[in-house]
Design an enzyme around this catalytic site. Structure first.
Site, mmCIF file in Angstrom:
data_model
loop_
_atom_site.group_PDB
_atom_site.id
_atom_site.type_symbol
_atom_site.label_atom_id
_atom_site.label_comp_id
_atom_site.label_asym_id
_atom_site.label_seq_id
_atom_site.Cartn_x
_atom_site.Cartn_y
_atom_site.Cartn_z
ATOM 1 N N LYS A 127 0.839 -1.195 0.000
ATOM 2 C CA LYS A 127 0.000 0.000 0.000
ATOM 3 C C LYS A 127 0.875 1.246 0.000
ATOM 4 O O LYS A 127 1.872 1.319 0.720
ATOM 5 C CB LYS A 127 -0.905 -0.019 1.238
ATOM 6 C CG LYS A 127 -1.920 1.106 1.309
ATOM 7 C CD LYS A 127 -2.742 0.960 2.590
ATOM 8 C CE LYS A 127 -3.842 2.011 2.678
ATOM 9 N NZ LYS A 127 -4.616 1.878 3.931
ATOM 10 N N SER B 115 -9.219 1.561 2.964
ATOM 11 C CA SER B 115 -8.363 2.352 2.104
ATOM 12 C C SER B 115 -7.248 1.551 1.436
ATOM 13 O O SER B 115 -6.515 2.106 0.607
ATOM 14 C CB SER B 115 -7.767 3.503 2.914
ATOM 15 O OG SER B 115 -6.959 3.024 3.970
ATOM 16 N N SER C 185 -9.369 -0.638 7.219
ATOM 17 C CA SER C 185 -8.808 -0.454 5.878
ATOM 18 C C SER C 185 -8.069 -1.649 5.310
ATOM 19 O O SER C 185 -7.725 -1.662 4.135
ATOM 20 C CB SER C 185 -7.880 0.773 5.865
ATOM 21 O OG SER C 185 -8.635 1.950 5.967
#
Length: 493
Positions: A84, A159, A183
């Site tokens: 990420k 996210s 997330s």
């Protein structure tokens, strides 16, 4: 590639390398070809934001080492991993999902990246995310929208959007996400993955942009529980750069999370079923999710687990009141921005004022207009006190009922369409996710594939455990994974 190109595991890859049937370079090249075919072209998933230019060279180095010694360099030797874009990577662009950091290149690795490299993993690419992790969806000012591999007109969740889509679509072997309010687990649910939120501090957050510092944690996103456990074995540990990791000195992790998985037996396991966290069966979207989760739990019961109906008193009020995004996040994000010259902004308030963010990020807007410091919220002390009471109440419930975990749907609905997201159907605080329960409690939680709705959308089952009981959660998840067999690759051609 002399082993199955899709749905392969770390163990299978390393067995093939040891047998001389595969090299790290062949594996890296195979995944790069899939990224080119499926992410940059074809269905254009848009899950990868930056490819590591040195991935091939790193694979060659590992192959040379193996040729010279006949042994693997570490437990993750040759494992291509996507990360990420919230996690800093030395010499590799890291945007935090924001156009204000579109050209940011860190000069050092986050602790989790250093640990992964030391274990032999290869950072293959960085993955998309919303601006500073402020959304349940993939909305990003630097990368736009990411597609869900199971339904291209749907969102993969946020996210950790890109990591979820990429690992689900077999664009890498495993991935790293980050979880504050869900997330990791929410996109894992929407993309048919295993996603683990650990007890805060078990994994260092040094080099990772914050959202709510006391809740933030990096963690694994994988296609199997065994791969998640193997990643966790590498990631945990004390780091002087993150004082929260002192928890590792208080409650040491087991010798091996992978070894603690056991045989996957569910006999004698007690799972609390939190029915109040299920959506209404009168709502077709919720009913579709409920059917899948209840079916998965029935399979666990048929395999020997005991299901116990439980109730958490005042759950909705406590979950809402203990939320501190609009209280604390501005303080934490601003401190991070001030320490990062590669971010072309002074504060989250400036980013908001100059409209340097994706226009669907109502959470970012609320944060930017919140107090500059957490104590500026007159309710802050009360929220922290309520959190402690919340923790004691749930821990007492689990102790009294002898529970290994509490189960519920990760989210009350399946992945929304991009049209839903663009139309702003929900605000951040009204989106019906249950992942905030464990986050606000600071409890660990594991998302598992539970199955699919009739429309073919993945559904996730969340198992929430007591702090520092990740080994129990993973062992239980391993058993549920075996009886549900719910993981399957998307059909992307």
């Amino acid at each position: 590639m002399p082993l199955r190109a899709q749905e392969t595991t770390i163990a299978e890859v390393q067995q093939a390398i040891l047998a001389g049937e595969l090299t790290a370079r062949q594996l890296v090249d195979a995944y790069l070809e899939r990224i080119a075919a499926l992410d940059s072209a074809g269905p254009r998933l848009n899950s990868v934001i930056t490819i590591a230019s040195d991935a091939g060279a790193e694979a060659d180095r590992l192959d040379a080492e193996f040729a010279a010694t006949g042994t693997l360099s570490g437990p993750l030797h040759g494992v291509p991993i996507v990360v990420k874009d919230q996690v800093e990577t030395a010499g590799l662009r890291t945007t935090f999902g924001s156009r204000t950091a579109a050209d940011n290149i860190p000069d050092q690795d986050a602790t989790v990246i250093a640990k992964l490299r030391e274990a032999g993993a290869i950072v293959l690419a960085k993955t998309t995310m919303p601006d500073f992790a402020t959304s349940w969806f993939s909305t990003s000012s630097v990368s736009g929208l990411t597609k869900n591999p199971y339904a291209l007109d749907h969102d993969p969740g946020g996210s950790s959007s890109g990591t979820a889509a990429a690992v689900a679509a077999n664009l890498a072997l495993v991935g790293i996400g980050e979880d504050t309010g869900g997330s990791i687990r929410l996109p894992a649910s929407f993309c048919n993955l295993v996603g683990l939120r650990v007890t805060t501090g078990l994994i260092s957050r040094h080099g990772t942009s914050p959202l709510v510092d006391p809740q933030d944690t990096a963690g694994p996103m994988t296609r199997t529980v065994a791969d998640a456990a193997l990643l966790l074995d590498t990631l945990v540990g004390f780091d002087s750069a993150d004082p929260y990791t002192s928890v590792n000195a208080i409650v040491g992790p087991p010798k091996s999370y992978l070894s603690a998985l056991g045989d996957g037996s569910l006999e004698g396991r007690r799972i609390g079923v939190l029915n109040q966290a299920f959506g209404s069966d009168d709502d077709p979207e919720c009913a579709a999710v409920n059917t899948v989760v209840r079916s998965a739990l029935k399979k666990a019961a048929d395999a020997g687990a005991e299901l116990v109906d439980v109730r958490i008193e005042d759950l909705d009020r406590l979950t809402g009141y203990t939320s501190v995004y609009f209280t604390r996040s501005r303080q934490d994000i601003d401190a991070f921005i001030a320490d990062r010259p590669g971010i072309e902004a002074d504060s989250i308030a400036q980013i908001h004022q100059d409209k340097l963010y994706h226009d669907k990020l109502d959470l970012l807007e609320g944060i930017a207009q919140g107090p500059q410091v957490a104590t500026g919220d007159p309710e802050y002390a009360g929220r922290l006190e309520a959190r402690a009471e919340f923790q004691r109440a749930v821990a007492t419930l689990m102790a009294e009922r002898g529970l290994d975990a509490i189960a519920f749907p990760d989210v009350k609905v399946a992945a929304p369409t991009h049209a839903d997201v663009e139309a702003h159907r929900w605000t951040c605080l009204t989106f019906p996710t249950n992942t905030v329960i464990a986050s606000q409690l600071l409890f660990p939680a594991l998302s598992l594939p539970a199955g699919f709705t009739r429309e073919g959308l993945p559904v996730g089952l969340e198992l929430m455990g007591l702090p520092h009981n990740e080994a129990t959660l993973l062992a239980l998840g391993h058993g549920v994974e075996k009886v549900t067999g719910a993981r399957r690759a998307p059909e992307l051609g």
